[in-house]
Design a protein around this motif. Structure first.
Motif, PDB file in Angstrom:
ATOM      1  N   ARG A 173       7.106   2.281   1.484  1.00  0.00           N
ATOM      2  CA  ARG A 173       7.022   0.844   1.784  1.00  0.00           C
ATOM      3  C   ARG A 173       5.726   0.611   2.410  1.00  0.00           C
ATOM      4  O   ARG A 173       5.113  -0.528   1.927  1.00  0.00           O
ATOM      5  N   ALA A 174       5.412   1.075   3.469  1.00  0.00           N
ATOM      6  CA  ALA A 174       4.051   1.037   4.251  1.00  0.00           C
ATOM      7  C   ALA A 174       3.018   0.936   3.195  1.00  0.00           C
ATOM      8  O   ALA A 174       1.840   0.074   3.223  1.00  0.00           O
ATOM      9  N   CYS A 175       2.869   2.078   2.361  1.00  0.00           N
ATOM     10  CA  CYS A 175       1.932   2.123   1.416  1.00  0.00           C
ATOM     11  C   CYS A 175       1.666   1.092   0.372  1.00  0.00           C
ATOM     12  O   CYS A 175       0.431   0.579  -0.002  1.00  0.00           O
ATOM     13  N   THR A 176       2.855   0.431   0.045  1.00  0.00           N
ATOM     14  CA  THR A 176       2.666  -0.548  -0.914  1.00  0.00           C
ATOM     15  C   THR A 176       2.349  -2.002  -0.313  1.00  0.00           C
ATOM     16  O   THR A 176       1.505  -2.602  -0.880  1.00  0.00           O
ATOM     17  N   ASP A 177       2.783  -2.184   0.868  1.00  0.00           N
ATOM     18  CA  ASP A 177       2.072  -3.418   1.464  1.00  0.00           C
ATOM     19  C   ASP A 177       0.423  -2.979   1.839  1.00  0.00           C
ATOM     20  O   ASP A 177      -0.330  -3.777   1.753  1.00  0.00           O
ATOM     21  N   LEU A 178       0.045  -1.789   2.315  1.00  0.00           N
ATOM     22  CA  LEU A 178      -1.305  -1.511   2.386  1.00  0.00           C
ATOM     23  C   LEU A 178      -1.978  -1.743   1.090  1.00  0.00           C
ATOM     24  O   LEU A 178      -3.151  -2.336   1.090  1.00  0.00           O
ATOM     25  N   ALA A 179      -1.688  -1.189   0.146  1.00  0.00           N
ATOM     26  CA  ALA A 179      -2.060  -1.271  -1.350  1.00  0.00           C
ATOM     27  C   ALA A 179      -2.543  -2.769  -1.743  1.00  0.00           C
ATOM     28  O   ALA A 179      -3.565  -3.094  -2.345  1.00  0.00           O
ATOM     29  N   ARG A 180      -1.319  -3.657  -1.457  1.00  0.00           N
ATOM     30  CA  ARG A 180      -1.507  -4.932  -1.807  1.00  0.00           C
ATOM     31  C   ARG A 180      -2.772  -5.594  -0.901  1.00  0.00           C
ATOM     32  O   ARG A 180      -3.377  -6.521  -1.387  1.00  0.00           O
ATOM     33  N   LEU A 181      -2.684  -5.445   0.438  1.00  0.00           N
ATOM     34  CA  LEU A 181      -3.720  -5.811   1.284  1.00  0.00           C
ATOM     35  C   LEU A 181      -5.119  -5.457   0.829  1.00  0.00           C
ATOM     36  O   LEU A 181      -5.753  -6.401   0.773  1.00  0.00           O
ATOM     37  N   LEU A 182      -5.300  -4.075   0.316  1.00  0.00           N
ATOM     38  CA  LEU A 182      -6.510  -3.740  -0.207  1.00  0.00           C
ATOM     39  C   LEU A 182      -6.790  -4.327  -1.463  1.00  0.00           C
ATOM     40  O   LEU A 182      -8.184  -4.638  -1.794  1.00  0.00           O
ATOM     41  N   GLN A 183      -5.820  -4.493  -2.269  1.00  0.00           N
ATOM     42  CA  GLN A 183      -6.132  -5.398  -3.599  1.00  0.00           C
ATOM     43  C   GLN A 183      -6.646  -6.640  -3.223  1.00  0.00           C
ATOM     44  O   GLN A 183      -7.637  -7.179  -3.801  1.00  0.00           O
ATOM     45  N   ALA A 184      -6.004  -7.209  -2.326  1.00  0.00           N
ATOM     46  CA  ALA A 184      -6.522  -8.683  -1.982  1.00  0.00           C
ATOM     47  C   ALA A 184      -7.919  -8.760  -1.264  1.00  0.00           C
ATOM     48  O   ALA A 184      -8.313  -9.843  -1.562  1.00  0.00           O
TER      49      ALA A 184
ATOM     50  N   VAL B 262      -4.026   5.295  -1.987  1.00  0.00           N
ATOM     51  CA  VAL B 262      -2.976   4.841  -1.001  1.00  0.00           C
ATOM     52  C   VAL B 262      -1.819   5.088  -1.706  1.00  0.00           C
ATOM     53  O   VAL B 262      -0.752   5.559  -0.930  1.00  0.00           O
ATOM     54  N   LEU B 263      -1.490   4.506  -2.712  1.00  0.00           N
ATOM     55  CA  LEU B 263      -0.178   4.354  -3.390  1.00  0.00           C
ATOM     56  C   LEU B 263       0.219   5.492  -3.985  1.00  0.00           C
ATOM     57  O   LEU B 263       1.398   5.786  -3.881  1.00  0.00           O
ATOM     58  N   ALA B 264      -0.671   6.161  -4.730  1.00  0.00           N
ATOM     59  CA  ALA B 264      -0.161   7.370  -5.666  1.00  0.00           C
ATOM     60  C   ALA B 264       0.510   8.469  -4.909  1.00  0.00           C
ATOM     61  O   ALA B 264       1.606   8.844  -5.312  1.00  0.00           O
ATOM     62  N   ALA B 265      -0.375   8.782  -3.853  1.00  0.00           N
ATOM     63  CA  ALA B 265       0.524  10.001  -3.184  1.00  0.00           C
ATOM     64  C   ALA B 265       1.992   9.662  -2.519  1.00  0.00           C
ATOM     65  O   ALA B 265       2.737  10.512  -2.530  1.00  0.00           O
ATOM     66  N   ALA B 266       1.916   8.392  -2.035  1.00  0.00           N
ATOM     67  CA  ALA B 266       3.284   8.019  -1.672  1.00  0.00           C
ATOM     68  C   ALA B 266       4.396   8.156  -2.564  1.00  0.00           C
ATOM     69  O   ALA B 266       5.446   8.389  -2.475  1.00  0.00           O
ATOM     70  N   CYS B 267       3.941   7.480  -3.943  1.00  0.00           N
ATOM     71  CA  CYS B 267       4.884   7.292  -5.002  1.00  0.00           C
ATOM     72  C   CYS B 267       5.180   8.915  -5.483  1.00  0.00           C
ATOM     73  O   CYS B 267       6.614   9.305  -5.730  1.00  0.00           O
ATOM     74  N   ASP B 268       4.254   9.787  -5.405  1.00  0.00           N
ATOM     75  CA  ASP B 268       4.485  11.214  -5.737  1.00  0.00           C
ATOM     76  C   ASP B 268       5.701  11.781  -4.613  1.00  0.00           C
ATOM     77  O   ASP B 268       6.172  12.755  -5.233  1.00  0.00           O
ATOM     78  N   ALA B 269       5.420  11.324  -3.603  1.00  0.00           N
ATOM     79  CA  ALA B 269       6.344  12.177  -2.476  1.00  0.00           C
ATOM     80  C   ALA B 269       7.838  11.802  -2.502  1.00  0.00           C
ATOM     81  O   ALA B 269       8.673  12.464  -1.904  1.00  0.00           O
ATOM     82  N   VAL B 270       7.986  10.601  -3.197  1.00  0.00           N
ATOM     83  CA  VAL B 270       9.358  10.117  -3.405  1.00  0.00           C
ATOM     84  C   VAL B 270      10.122  10.710  -4.612  1.00  0.00           C
ATOM     85  O   VAL B 270       9.682  10.180  -5.773  1.00  0.00           O
ATOM     86  N   GLN B 271      10.982  11.573  -4.829  1.00  0.00           N
ATOM     87  CA  GLN B 271      11.712  12.150  -5.664  1.00  0.00           C
ATOM     88  C   GLN B 271      12.875  11.398  -5.984  1.00  0.00           C
ATOM     89  O   GLN B 271      13.726  11.302  -5.124  1.00  0.00           O
TER      90      GLN B 271
END
Length: 206
Positions: free
Chosen positions: A152-163, A173-182
């Motif tokens: 969740r935090a990485c998703t918000d952070l990625a949106r901020l960086l995108q903006a 930022v987001l890829a590693a967080a996605c990979d960690a959730v099984q």
């Protein structure tokens, strides 16, 4: 999220809890039902009534039953709902209340830090402050092994960086967080994160 269906299911569980005199769970499902009714598409009076019911339910848990257990999580739900509908003063007040409880209850502290970033962003804070709060939220979640909260935090952070036009950093930022959730592919948090990641990654050249 299907707020109407969630509200109907909560109503069934309220009735079941009341039938068996499970008073705490009756209040819990009333809280859940109130949160389900909060939507930007609802009228202002309905939003305010639902948020007031959510706050009242949490207060009942803490006073009538003398339990602070999980209250940081329940406050977090209500903060997120208040922010979604533009009730910033309420979100700020509930956030301060929740943060005060983290001295004893730490399991939801990472998501509260993420919500703190959202509140500060809504209050007009500088992007660097918001980024710092989100990076703190990611670090807290990872230290606790809370991969979904980190996502969740990485998703918000990625949106901020995108903006900010930092499209080279946001996917990392987001890829590693996605990979960690099984698993959990059907859950809103995971779907949202993967959709954002796909939008950040360039498609194949034509």
């Amino acid at each position: 999220r299907d707020g109407a269906e969630a509200s109907r299911q909560a109503e069934r569980l309220i009735a079941l809890s009341a039938e068996y005199s499970l008073q705490y769970w009756t209040v819990f499902w009333r809280l859940s039902q109130a949160i389900a009714r909060v939507s930007p598409d609802a009228g202002d009076d309905d939003i305010d009534a639902a948020l007031a019911e959510a706050v009242e339910s949490i207060t009942t848990m803490r006073t009538a039953y003398g339990s602070q257990l999980q209250c940081t999580r329940y406050l977090g739900w209500t903060i997120a709902a208040a922010l979604e509908c533009g009730r910033l003063p309420l979100a700020r007040a509930l956030l301060e209340d929740a943060l005060a409880l983290t001295a004893e209850e730490r399991h939801y502290v990472a998501d509260l830090q993420r919500l703190r970033a959202a509140v500060r962003q809504a209050e007009g804070a500088d992007a660097s402050e918001v980024e710092g709060l989100l990076r703190d939220a990611v670090a807290l979640a990872r230290a606790q092994g809370a991969h979904l909260l980190a996502l969740r935090a990485c998703t918000d952070l990625a949106r901020l960086l995108q903006a900010q036009g930092r499209d080279d950093v946001a996917p990392q930022v987001l890829a590693a967080a996605c990979d960690a959730v099984q698993g959990g592919a059907a859950t809103p948090d995971v779907r949202d994160a993967h959709a954002l990641l796909a939008s950040l990654r360039p498609g194949p050249a034509a």
